[in-house]
Write an enzyme that holds these catalytic residues in place. Structure first.
Site, PDB file in Angstrom:
ATOM      1  N   LYS A 492       2.280  11.061  -3.241  1.00  0.00           N
ATOM      2  CA  LYS A 492       1.118  10.425  -2.614  1.00  0.00           C
ATOM      3  C   LYS A 492       0.142  11.541  -2.234  1.00  0.00           C
ATOM      4  O   LYS A 492       0.511  12.729  -2.271  1.00  0.00           O
ATOM      5  CB  LYS A 492       1.512   9.627  -1.374  1.00  0.00           C
ATOM      6  N   ARG A 493      -1.088  11.177  -1.864  1.00  0.00           N
ATOM      7  CA  ARG A 493      -2.007  12.195  -1.379  1.00  0.00           C
ATOM      8  C   ARG A 493      -1.319  13.018  -0.289  1.00  0.00           C
ATOM      9  O   ARG A 493      -0.518  12.493   0.480  1.00  0.00           O
ATOM     10  CB  ARG A 493      -3.269  11.541  -0.802  1.00  0.00           C
ATOM     11  N   LYS A 498       1.129  11.192   6.350  1.00  0.00           N
ATOM     12  CA  LYS A 498       2.174  10.782   5.410  1.00  0.00           C
ATOM     13  C   LYS A 498       3.443  11.626   5.598  1.00  0.00           C
ATOM     14  O   LYS A 498       4.504  11.306   5.091  1.00  0.00           O
ATOM     15  CB  LYS A 498       1.664  10.887   3.971  1.00  0.00           C
ATOM     16  N   THR A 599       1.448   1.621  -1.931  1.00  0.00           N
ATOM     17  CA  THR A 599       1.722   0.834  -3.137  1.00  0.00           C
ATOM     18  C   THR A 599       2.797   1.505  -3.982  1.00  0.00           C
ATOM     19  O   THR A 599       3.488   0.841  -4.746  1.00  0.00           O
ATOM     20  CB  THR A 599       0.445   0.631  -3.982  1.00  0.00           C
ATOM     21  N   LYS A 603       6.204   0.183  -6.300  1.00  0.00           N
ATOM     22  CA  LYS A 603       6.550   0.626  -7.658  1.00  0.00           C
ATOM     23  C   LYS A 603       7.977   1.164  -7.708  1.00  0.00           C
ATOM     24  O   LYS A 603       8.739   0.886  -8.644  1.00  0.00           O
ATOM     25  CB  LYS A 603       5.560   1.714  -8.127  1.00  0.00           C
TER      26      LYS A 603
HETATM   27  C1  26V Z   1     -11.851   7.560   2.595  1.00  0.00           C
HETATM   28  C2  26V Z   1     -12.460   8.762   2.512  1.00  0.00           C
HETATM   29  C3  26V Z   1     -13.336   9.166   3.573  1.00  0.00           C
HETATM   30  C4  26V Z   1     -13.586  10.614   3.594  1.00  0.00           C
HETATM   31  C5  26V Z   1     -13.881  11.120   2.227  1.00  0.00           C
HETATM   32  C6  26V Z   1     -12.811  10.868   1.240  1.00  0.00           C
HETATM   33  C7  26V Z   1     -12.237   9.547   1.385  1.00  0.00           C
HETATM   34  C8  26V Z   1     -11.441   9.086   0.381  1.00  0.00           C
HETATM   35  C9  26V Z   1     -10.863   7.869   0.462  1.00  0.00           C
HETATM   36  C10 26V Z   1     -11.043   7.134   1.584  1.00  0.00           C
HETATM   37  C11 26V Z   1     -10.392   5.847   1.669  1.00  0.00           C
HETATM   38  C12 26V Z   1      -9.131   5.956   2.387  1.00  0.00           C
HETATM   39  C13 26V Z   1      -8.495   4.654   2.362  1.00  0.00           C
HETATM   40  C14 26V Z   1      -7.318   4.597   1.442  1.00  0.00           C
HETATM   41  O1  26V Z   1      -7.233   5.228   0.410  1.00  0.00           O
HETATM   42  N1  26V Z   1      -6.396   3.784   1.846  1.00  0.00           N
HETATM   43  C15 26V Z   1      -5.192   3.527   1.116  1.00  0.00           C
HETATM   44  O2  26V Z   1      -5.372   2.284   0.453  1.00  0.00           O
HETATM   45  C16 26V Z   1      -4.223   1.871  -0.254  1.00  0.00           C
HETATM   46  C17 26V Z   1      -4.584   0.619  -0.994  1.00  0.00           C
HETATM   47  O3  26V Z   1      -4.855  -0.405  -0.091  1.00  0.00           O
HETATM   48  C18 26V Z   1      -3.067   1.672   0.702  1.00  0.00           C
HETATM   49  O4  26V Z   1      -1.934   1.301  -0.019  1.00  0.00           O
HETATM   50  C19 26V Z   1      -2.796   2.955   1.470  1.00  0.00           C
HETATM   51  O5  26V Z   1      -1.807   2.736   2.449  1.00  0.00           O
HETATM   52  C20 26V Z   1      -4.068   3.422   2.135  1.00  0.00           C
HETATM   53  O6  26V Z   1      -3.883   4.709   2.712  1.00  0.00           O
END
Ligand code: 26V
Length: 755
Positions: A492-493, A498, A599, A603
């Site tokens: 994961k990221r 995490k 997610t 998987k």
């Molecule tokens: C936000 C930001 C804001 C700062 C700049 C970079 C960046 C990149 C991505 C995001 C969105 C973060 C939200 C995200 O990725 N949430 C993930 O969404 C998945 C699908 O719903 C979920 O399974 C994960 O638990 C959740 O961390």
């Protein structure tokens, strides 16, 4: 019927057997593109536009062959001519249009929307260099441009262009698309990707992702999430977002009119799902177009848009809930800033509670804008939605309870089992038939929990998947995984919440335990994968710790035969497709309350791994489905975590001082270990854990170690373990993204499926 031999003659003037794998790959990609081009789009009065900054679609060839229903046939014809489809696929380059779970979810959703025959397209940007390509140099992450567009031609040119006006200049866009095929359907949808007509690839050097952030008219579609640690980077994100939604809004209006809308009835023709806050400016942009270009009254434009935009929240992490200084918006898109100010004033007339303000102290809260001016707000797992309603977005829930709903995430079974795990797919087909391909229902498998032949089949399938993973890791990074190793995976990221660092502390514990003479029953291979944002220093430090630990252990002959730590380079969808089917243990160890859903947890379960987790996100639902004998849970509850934050009651240092924990954390700065890595990084990470530990890894680490030891011991009771794995597969049907999309459609979109 497909005749690949004939095709090879037509295209290359040679026999199929004489072509290189690379030629076969190109030939198949073109074949799929042609077949897809022939299919009509799903049609219907109302159309969904799923707008997202990310679409992490993965390689497309196999998925498309599966959805066209010709996968087995193609595979056989290739095999008869001496080609292996898996080898052929290695020449396909994975598109780099996403970052993590949010983008992969969007990709699974597109697959399900097309499979259900619903008229709905994805809308996003065509990033030339994607997120970045991760390379490890001196045990540290470096970020290189990901040249995924090179040498392949997966985009269809739609020949459409719009003008996007920024504050002091304007640009033209160009629309490309990728056809999205549904499983076993004769219709398609599209992923529509806007590019910048004046984009200049030469702004990016070959060996870094630095580029001139001020040349907006040339750089807008170079990278996904360009570095935002300075003001120019942050401004560029706003430019990108406005470019994305202005194009999307223009496309939506144009197509609605083409389908017969007079725009007063726009909400009957289009529904917009905004994936996290990045596309929120589509709200004011639609209002702008309706008022400025079509002569609508402001109030009518607002009421139309209010009926057609829905928002999905994917995180409660404060730093990811976007807020932009109003002056940024005034610079990038002054008209949009003005409309947002009007919307804010209107909202404040209705309710002046500062907690729900759109503009506060000169800062625009994008989520607030989306909630006030959209008709639907959803979270992505039951616990996450509950936290939104009861805590994070409570004032909004009090205002608009009817707007809120939960839509637990899902994954497409076409890619996450049929595509990546052929052996398990065949076992399921032979055991319960093939209805599950369409229905996702795997519960008939529950009848076989004591069937030795099926249990043996599951072990065999896992063995085959492990072999593919071993080959993949050897090919890509030259590491050799022992054949009988237990495979324990966290992919994961990289983010502190995490808690990859908590698994690293376990590894240190296990290393010391083995040094003390406690040898595990079989080799343990712990695999990490994930990228860290280039500006996120602690996440970079965590990667460095993992790689340094891996090398340290590999160099210790007393431990290396029993414990192996691998950090997979450039973790992406393709890597996931190799790792997930092979896993025995799925690590889902986030600090409870912080992982919205997850997610990969779904998987792994679908592929017969047993989950080791905190009760966070969708793990809660997994635990309910499989029952406590078939999952391992630990850790502080989300309620208690929320309390600790609210009262600032967590004291990392007092946990650090516990002798059992201090030993592990201090290992990181032991001079011999530090000498094998970068002392600054290791020292910083050590001090952060000992004094701050914002995501409370030390709070749960002792229990984690205990439970993990139990997991490894239980694995040795092979019969009972395989039964656990089978129950996990059998209960995974709930997490098919087809189920999720049906719920979005029934509750939010109300689209009519093509027959
Ligand atoms: C936000 C930001 C804001 C700062 C700049 C970079 C960046 C990149 C991505 C995001 C969105 C973060 C939200 C995200 O990725 N949430 C993930 O969404 C998945 C699908 O719903 C979920 O399974 C994960 O638990 C959740 O961390």
């Amino acid at each position: 019927m497909i005749n690949l031999d004939e095709r090879a003659q037509d295209v290359y003037g040679s026999k199929l057997s004489e072509l290189s794998d690379q030629q076969v790959c190109k030939m198949l990609q073109d074949l799929v593109k042609e077949k897809a081009a022939e299919l009509p789009a799903n049609d219907g009065k109302k159309r969904l536009y799923y707008i997202s900054a990310e679409f992490l679609i993965g390689k497309l060839l196999s998925n498309n062959l599966i959805n066209l229903g010709v996968y087995d046939e193609v595979k056989k014809q290739l095999a008869d001519a001496g080609h292996d489809l898996n080898k052929v696929e290695e020449f396909e380059v994975e598109p780099s249009l996403g970052n993590g779970g949010l983008g992969r979810l969007a990709a699974c959703f597109l697959d399900s929307i097309a499979t259900l025959g619903l008229p709905g397209d994805g809308v996003g940007l065509n990033y030339h260099y994607g997120l970045f390509h991760q390379k490890f140099v001196y045990k540290q992450q470096t970020a290189l441009p990901d040249e995924w567009l090179r040498e392949q031609d997966v985009l269809v040119d739609e020949g459409q262009s719009f003008t996007v006006e920024f504050g002091d200049f304007s640009v033209k866009s160009h629309l490309y698309s990728i056809d999205v095929l549904g499983y076993g359907r004769q219709t398609k949808n599209r992923l529509r990707l806007f590019d910048l007509e004046s984009v200049d690839d030469t702004l990016v050097p070959a060996d870094s992702i630095d580029f001139d952030k001020t040349k907006v008219a040339k750089n807008l579609t170079l990278f996904l999430y360009p570095d935002d640690s300075d003001e120019n980077g942050r401004l560029l994100r706003v430019y990108q977002q406005y470019f994305m939604v202005s194009n999307a809004a223009q496309l939506i209006l144009k197509e609605a009119v083409e389908r017969g809308s007079n725009l007063h009835d726009l909400a009957d023709y289009a529904v917009v799902q905004i994936n996290d806050t990045h596309p929120t400016m589509v709200i004011p942009e639609l209002i702008r177009l309706l008022t400025e270009q079509h002569g609508f009254e402001f109030s009518e434009a607002v009421s139309i848009v209010r009926k057609m935009v829905a928002y999905t929240n994917h995180t409660i992490l404060a730093e990811a809930l976007e807020k932009w200084p109003l002056e940024f918006l005034q610079k990038v898109a002054p008209k949009i800033a003005q409309i947002i100010q009007k919307l804010d004033a209107l909202q404040k007339q209705e309710n002046d509670d500062p907690r729900v303000a759109i503009i506060k102290d000169g800062v625009v809260h994008m989520a607030h804008l989306a909630i006030h001016y959209g008709f639907s707000v959803n979270g992505v797992a039951a616990l996450h939605t509950k936290i939104l309603e009861e805590t994070e977005l409570k004032p909004f829930y009090d205002l608009y309870p009817q707007k809120f709903s939960n839509k637990t995430n899902g994954i497409t079974f076409r890619r996450w089992i049929m595509g990546c795990n052929p052996e398990l797919t065949t076992l399921l087909d032979n055991t319960i038939g093939t209805d599950w391909h369409k229905t996702g229902d795997l519960t008939p498998l529950m009848k076989y929990t004591d069937d030795q032949a099926v249990l043996d089949g599951l072990v065999e399938a896992k063995g085959a998947a492990k072999k593919r993973m071993r080959d993949f890791l050897y090919r890509n990074q030259g590491v050799v995984v022992p054949e009988n190793a237990i495979i324990d995976v966290q992919v994961k990221r990289i983010h502190e919440y995490k808690r990859q660092q908590m698994l690293a502390l376990y590894i240190i514990w296990k290393y010391l335990d083995i040094k003390n003479g406690n040898k595990p029953a079989r080799p343990i291979t712990i695999v990490f994968g994930g990228k860290a944002a280039p500006a996120y220093t602690i996440a970079q430090d965590i990667i460095h710790l993992i790689i340094t630990l891996g090398a340290w252990i590999a160099n210790d002959p007393a431990v290396a035969p029993y414990l192996q730590v691998i950090m997979v380079e450039n973790y992406n969808v393709t890597a996931a497709e190799h790792l997930i089917p092979a896993a025995d243990i799925s690590e889902q160890i986030s600090l409870a309350s912080k992982e919205a859903s997850g997610t990969s947890n779904m998987k792994f379960m679908l592929n017969g791994a047993v989950t080791l987790c905190t009760l966070d996100g969708a793990n809660v639902e997994i635990a309910d489905l499989v029952g406590k004998d078939n999952i391992y849970t630990f850790g502080t509850s989300s309620k208690e975590v929320e309390r600790l934050y609210a009262q600032s009651a967590y004291d990392a240092h007092s946990y650090y001082l516990r002798p059992g924990i201090k030993l592990l954390v201090d290992f990181i700065t032991n001079p011999q270990f530090m000498a094998t890595g970068c002392p600054d990084r290791l020292r910083r990470l050590h001090d952060d854990m000992a004094w701050k530990d914002w995501f409370m890894a030390l709070l749960d680490v002792e229990e984690y170690i205990q439970v993990k030891e139990r997991v490894y011991a239980d694995y040795e009771d092979r019969a009972s373990w395989v039964r656990k794995a089978l129950v996990n597969v059998a209960q995974a049907g709930q997490f098919s993204s087809d189920r999720t999309i049906r719920q979005y459609n029934e509750d939010i979109w109300h689209l009519t499926a093509t027959k």
